[in-house]
Design a protein around this motif. Sequence first.
Motif, PDB file in Angstrom:
ATOM      1  N   GLU A   1     -25.532   7.474  51.296  1.00 33.34           N
ATOM      2  CA  GLU A   1     -24.581   7.359  50.045  1.00 33.34           C
ATOM      3  C   GLU A   1     -23.178   7.195  50.023  1.00 33.34           C
ATOM      4  OE1 GLU A   1     -25.877  10.704  48.128  1.00 33.34           O
ATOM      5  OE2 GLU A   1     -28.055  10.524  48.126  1.00 33.34           O
ATOM      6  N   GLU A   2     -22.896   7.297  51.320  1.00 29.99           N
ATOM      7  CA  GLU A   2     -21.193   7.315  51.377  1.00 29.99           C
ATOM      8  C   GLU A   2     -20.427   6.201  51.033  1.00 29.99           C
ATOM      9  OE1 GLU A   2     -20.868  10.419  55.367  1.00 29.99           O
ATOM     10  OE2 GLU A   2     -20.243   8.171  55.452  1.00 29.99           O
ATOM     11  N   ALA A   3     -19.684   6.439  50.174  1.00 29.89           N
ATOM     12  CA  ALA A   3     -18.705   5.184  49.518  1.00 29.89           C
ATOM     13  C   ALA A   3     -17.327   5.756  49.344  1.00 29.89           C
ATOM     14  CB  ALA A   3     -19.327   4.640  48.344  1.00 29.89           C
ATOM     15  N   PRO A   4     -16.365   5.069  49.770  1.00 24.26           N
ATOM     16  CA  PRO A   4     -14.943   5.678  49.395  1.00 24.26           C
ATOM     17  C   PRO A   4     -14.563   5.707  47.967  1.00 24.26           C
ATOM     18  CG  PRO A   4     -14.962   3.879  51.343  1.00 24.26           C
ATOM     19  CD  PRO A   4     -16.277   3.901  50.541  1.00 24.26           C
ATOM     20  N   GLU A   5     -13.773   6.668  47.682  1.00 25.12           N
ATOM     21  CA  GLU A   5     -13.155   6.861  46.365  1.00 25.12           C
ATOM     22  C   GLU A   5     -11.918   7.237  46.288  1.00 25.12           C
ATOM     23  OE1 GLU A   5     -16.001   9.717  44.772  1.00 25.12           O
ATOM     24  OE2 GLU A   5     -14.661  11.449  45.773  1.00 25.12           O
ATOM     25  N   SER A   6     -10.998   7.302  47.268  1.00 20.87           N
ATOM     26  CA  SER A   6      -9.522   7.656  47.216  1.00 20.87           C
ATOM     27  C   SER A   6      -8.710   6.491  46.758  1.00 20.87           C
ATOM     28  CB  SER A   6      -9.174   8.274  48.749  1.00 20.87           C
ATOM     29  OG  SER A   6      -7.698   8.194  48.640  1.00 20.87           O
ATOM     30  N   ALA A   7      -8.064   6.703  45.694  1.00 16.59           N
ATOM     31  CA  ALA A   7      -6.886   5.582  45.665  1.00 16.59           C
ATOM     32  C   ALA A   7      -5.989   5.413  46.598  1.00 16.59           C
ATOM     33  CB  ALA A   7      -6.557   5.945  44.212  1.00 16.59           C
ATOM     34  N   GLU A   8      -5.723   6.436  47.140  1.00 16.43           N
ATOM     35  CA  GLU A   8      -4.595   6.296  48.268  1.00 16.43           C
ATOM     36  C   GLU A   8      -4.901   5.530  49.417  1.00 16.43           C
ATOM     37  OE1 GLU A   8      -2.197   9.376  51.477  1.00 16.43           O
ATOM     38  OE2 GLU A   8      -2.994  10.030  49.504  1.00 16.43           O
ATOM     39  N   TYR A   9      -6.363   5.651  49.768  1.00 16.60           N
ATOM     40  CA  TYR A   9      -7.156   4.799  50.946  1.00 16.60           C
ATOM     41  C   TYR A   9      -7.050   3.326  50.337  1.00 16.60           C
ATOM     42  CZ  TYR A   9     -10.952   2.266  52.912  1.00 16.60           C
ATOM     43  OH  TYR A   9     -11.728   1.407  53.603  1.00 16.60           O
ATOM     44  N   PHE A  10      -7.239   3.038  49.164  1.00 21.53           N
ATOM     45  CA  PHE A  10      -7.478   1.827  48.600  1.00 21.53           C
ATOM     46  C   PHE A  10      -6.018   0.978  48.677  1.00 21.53           C
ATOM     47  CE2 PHE A  10     -11.329   3.427  46.323  1.00 21.53           C
ATOM     48  CZ  PHE A  10     -12.182   2.760  46.891  1.00 21.53           C
ATOM     49  N   ALA A  11      -4.949   1.803  48.143  1.00 24.35           N
ATOM     50  CA  ALA A  11      -3.901   1.394  48.090  1.00 24.35           C
ATOM     51  C   ALA A  11      -2.985   1.161  49.389  1.00 24.35           C
ATOM     52  CB  ALA A  11      -2.677   2.401  47.390  1.00 24.35           C
ATOM     53  N   ILE A  12      -3.269   1.816  50.481  1.00 28.01           N
ATOM     54  CA  ILE A  12      -2.890   1.673  51.760  1.00 28.01           C
ATOM     55  C   ILE A  12      -3.609   0.473  52.333  1.00 28.01           C
ATOM     56  CG2 ILE A  12      -2.940   2.475  54.110  1.00 28.01           C
ATOM     57  CD1 ILE A  12      -2.280   5.182  52.962  1.00 28.01           C
ATOM     58  N   LEU A  13      -4.967   0.347  52.315  1.00 24.80           N
ATOM     59  CA  LEU A  13      -5.432  -0.776  52.772  1.00 24.80           C
ATOM     60  C   LEU A  13      -5.108  -2.239  51.949  1.00 24.80           C
ATOM     61  CD1 LEU A  13      -8.010  -2.079  54.302  1.00 24.80           C
ATOM     62  CD2 LEU A  13      -9.387  -1.428  52.282  1.00 24.80           C
ATOM     63  N   ALA A  14      -4.780  -2.069  50.798  1.00 21.61           N
ATOM     64  CA  ALA A  14      -4.413  -3.361  50.265  1.00 21.61           C
ATOM     65  C   ALA A  14      -3.102  -3.485  50.653  1.00 21.61           C
ATOM     66  CB  ALA A  14      -4.547  -3.382  48.531  1.00 21.61           C
ATOM     67  N   SER A  15      -2.273  -2.901  50.496  1.00 23.51           N
ATOM     68  CA  SER A  15      -0.774  -3.319  50.730  1.00 23.51           C
ATOM     69  C   SER A  15      -0.443  -3.522  52.282  1.00 23.51           C
ATOM     70  CB  SER A  15      -0.034  -2.053  50.405  1.00 23.51           C
ATOM     71  OG  SER A  15      -0.252  -0.879  51.103  1.00 23.51           O
ATOM     72  N   TRP A  16      -1.314  -2.783  53.177  1.00 15.47           N
ATOM     73  CA  TRP A  16      -1.142  -3.166  54.688  1.00 15.47           C
ATOM     74  C   TRP A  16      -1.387  -4.597  54.863  1.00 15.47           C
ATOM     75  CZ3 TRP A  16      -4.108  -4.453  59.034  1.00 15.47           C
ATOM     76  CH2 TRP A  16      -3.518  -4.310  59.814  1.00 15.47           C
ATOM     77  N   LEU A  17      -2.640  -4.966  54.136  1.00 16.17           N
ATOM     78  CA  LEU A  17      -3.175  -6.237  54.541  1.00 16.17           C
ATOM     79  C   LEU A  17      -2.122  -7.180  53.715  1.00 16.17           C
ATOM     80  CD1 LEU A  17      -6.848  -5.919  53.514  1.00 16.17           C
ATOM     81  CD2 LEU A  17      -6.016  -6.491  55.723  1.00 16.17           C
ATOM     82  N   THR A  18      -1.410  -6.954  52.748  1.00 17.23           N
ATOM     83  CA  THR A  18      -0.503  -8.082  52.057  1.00 17.23           C
ATOM     84  C   THR A  18       0.689  -7.848  53.101  1.00 17.23           C
ATOM     85  OG1 THR A  18      -1.431  -7.332  49.906  1.00 17.23           O
ATOM     86  CG2 THR A  18       0.775  -8.228  49.896  1.00 17.23           C
ATOM     87  N   ARG A  19       1.129  -6.930  53.548  1.00 16.04           N
ATOM     88  CA  ARG A  19       2.236  -6.734  54.314  1.00 16.04           C
ATOM     89  C   ARG A  19       2.088  -7.574  55.711  1.00 16.04           C
ATOM     90  NH1 ARG A  19       4.616  -1.207  57.178  1.00 16.04           N
ATOM     91  NH2 ARG A  19       2.977  -1.718  58.312  1.00 16.04           N
ATOM     92  N   GLN A  20       0.793  -7.673  56.135  1.00  7.65           N
ATOM     93  CA  GLN A  20       0.520  -8.289  57.290  1.00  7.65           C
ATOM     94  C   GLN A  20       0.458  -9.756  57.051  1.00  7.65           C
ATOM     95  OE1 GLN A  20       0.948  -7.081  60.356  1.00  7.65           O
ATOM     96  NE2 GLN A  20       1.353  -5.146  59.588  1.00  7.65           N
ATOM     97  N   ALA A  21       0.362 -10.389  55.746  1.00 12.04           N
ATOM     98  CA  ALA A  21       0.117 -11.566  55.122  1.00 12.04           C
ATOM     99  C   ALA A  21      -1.233 -12.070  55.414  1.00 12.04           C
ATOM    100  CB  ALA A  21       1.171 -12.794  55.878  1.00 12.04           C
ATOM    101  N   ILE A  22      -2.110 -11.150  55.266  1.00  6.96           N
ATOM    102  CA  ILE A  22      -3.597 -11.343  55.598  1.00  6.96           C
ATOM    103  C   ILE A  22      -4.225 -11.330  54.138  1.00  6.96           C
ATOM    104  CG2 ILE A  22      -5.735 -10.424  56.288  1.00  6.96           C
ATOM    105  CD1 ILE A  22      -3.954  -8.850  58.321  1.00  6.96           C
ATOM    106  N   ALA A  23      -3.779 -10.555  53.100  1.00  4.21           N
ATOM    107  CA  ALA A  23      -4.152 -10.622  51.787  1.00  4.21           C
ATOM    108  C   ALA A  23      -3.254 -11.427  51.089  1.00  4.21           C
ATOM    109  CB  ALA A  23      -4.280  -9.156  51.217  1.00  4.21           C
ATOM    110  N   ARG A  24      -3.723 -12.419  50.326  1.00  2.12           N
ATOM    111  CA  ARG A  24      -2.881 -13.082  49.412  1.00  2.12           C
ATOM    112  C   ARG A  24      -3.373 -13.274  47.874  1.00  2.12           C
ATOM    113  NH1 ARG A  24      -1.388 -18.049  53.818  1.00  2.12           N
ATOM    114  NH2 ARG A  24      -0.423 -16.721  55.480  1.00  2.12           N
ATOM    115  N   PRO A  25      -2.969 -12.119  47.058  1.00  2.00           N
ATOM    116  CA  PRO A  25      -3.622 -12.161  45.866  1.00  2.00           C
ATOM    117  C   PRO A  25      -3.142 -13.457  44.767  1.00  2.00           C
ATOM    118  CG  PRO A  25      -2.512 -10.133  46.407  1.00  2.00           C
ATOM    119  CD  PRO A  25      -2.087 -10.976  47.415  1.00  2.00           C
TER     120      PRO A  25
END
Length: 363
Positions: free
Chosen positions: A339-363
């Motif tokens: 049943e495990e599934a992440p729910e921490s907003a801090e985790y989501f924020a770090i994941l999204a912003s790190w990918l953006t900083r590395q030019a991997i995520a491009r919203p």
Amino acid sequence: MPKQYPVLATQAMRWAAFLFGLASSVCSHAEDATRAAPVPWSAPASVSVVEEEKTFENGPTKLSGTLYLASGRKPQSAIVVTHAAAFPLRDLPLYRHLKEMLPALGVAVFIYDRRGSGRSGGDLQTSDYALLADDAIAAVRMLKADVRIDPRRVGIWGLSQGGWLALLAASRSPEPAFIIAASAPLVSPDVQMMFRSINVMRVNDYPQADIEQMIATRKAVDDYMRGTGDRPTAQRLVDAAKTKPWFKLLYMGETVTDRATSRWRKEIEFDPLRTLEGVKVPALVIYGAADPVVPVADSVERLRVAHPKFDLAVIAGADHAMRLSVPPRVQMDPARMHEEAPESAEYFAILASWLTRQAIARP
């Protein structure tokens, strides 16, 4: 010193926390919602996610998975998912946040059944960490050949043992462009399993005498596997422990196998810290501060001393799967682990912003 990633330090990260936290709060309803007929007032979504079955090969073994990518957007980055030890299949709630959130950021997600599971061939029992890492490398290579994927921006995300495998893959091959390792223990498997076993007995209120018996049993088996103990002693202690109600919580076999052929012996000889020496690409290592499964403090300290090149984040209040609201006894219940599934907003924020900083995520 590893770089301590600043949490919510920019407007982009604050937006990420809000959006990903909101998405997490409705995550349990998302699958039902997508299957329901559109209501009369619905509007077209900005991003449409396409699911595709894909197969790839590592040597003679064919593996099968699902690719999730934004329709009409190319080229886009991609992430290959490597599994935790207890999670061999592609369709678990653990991965829902990746496939529902990352395509909207221009990052395709590929989740495959681990070898020997689901629709993938091969035999897990005859594999080792290197072979499992090579499976991930083969998946990266397959995605790079897809014209919709930018071959310069394909990496690996893994949780727990999958985090080890992600780092190991990057040390064995130049194919992955980046690594995200969540809850990856940077201690040997026997140390990690002893830590977990003590905590699972604590949260289930077993007395200290039972904990001491468990420690002696695990230590005897591990000593035999390392060549510093004998098999009859280890088997005698296992025989005494296997009648206890807590034995089923330990992931130990009832028979001590010959160390010459034991998969466990091969695993405990693996020091994940040595793996990091060969990782030359950007890497984000994330832990939950309240993880009862992985010795986070020891893992962080080892990383700081030996390998200061990675971005490092420890999420306040989060457990092994980046949850905040689940009691420790439920966290460590083998019957509930699926049943495990992440729910921490801090985790989501770090994941999204790190990918953006590395030019991997491009919203």
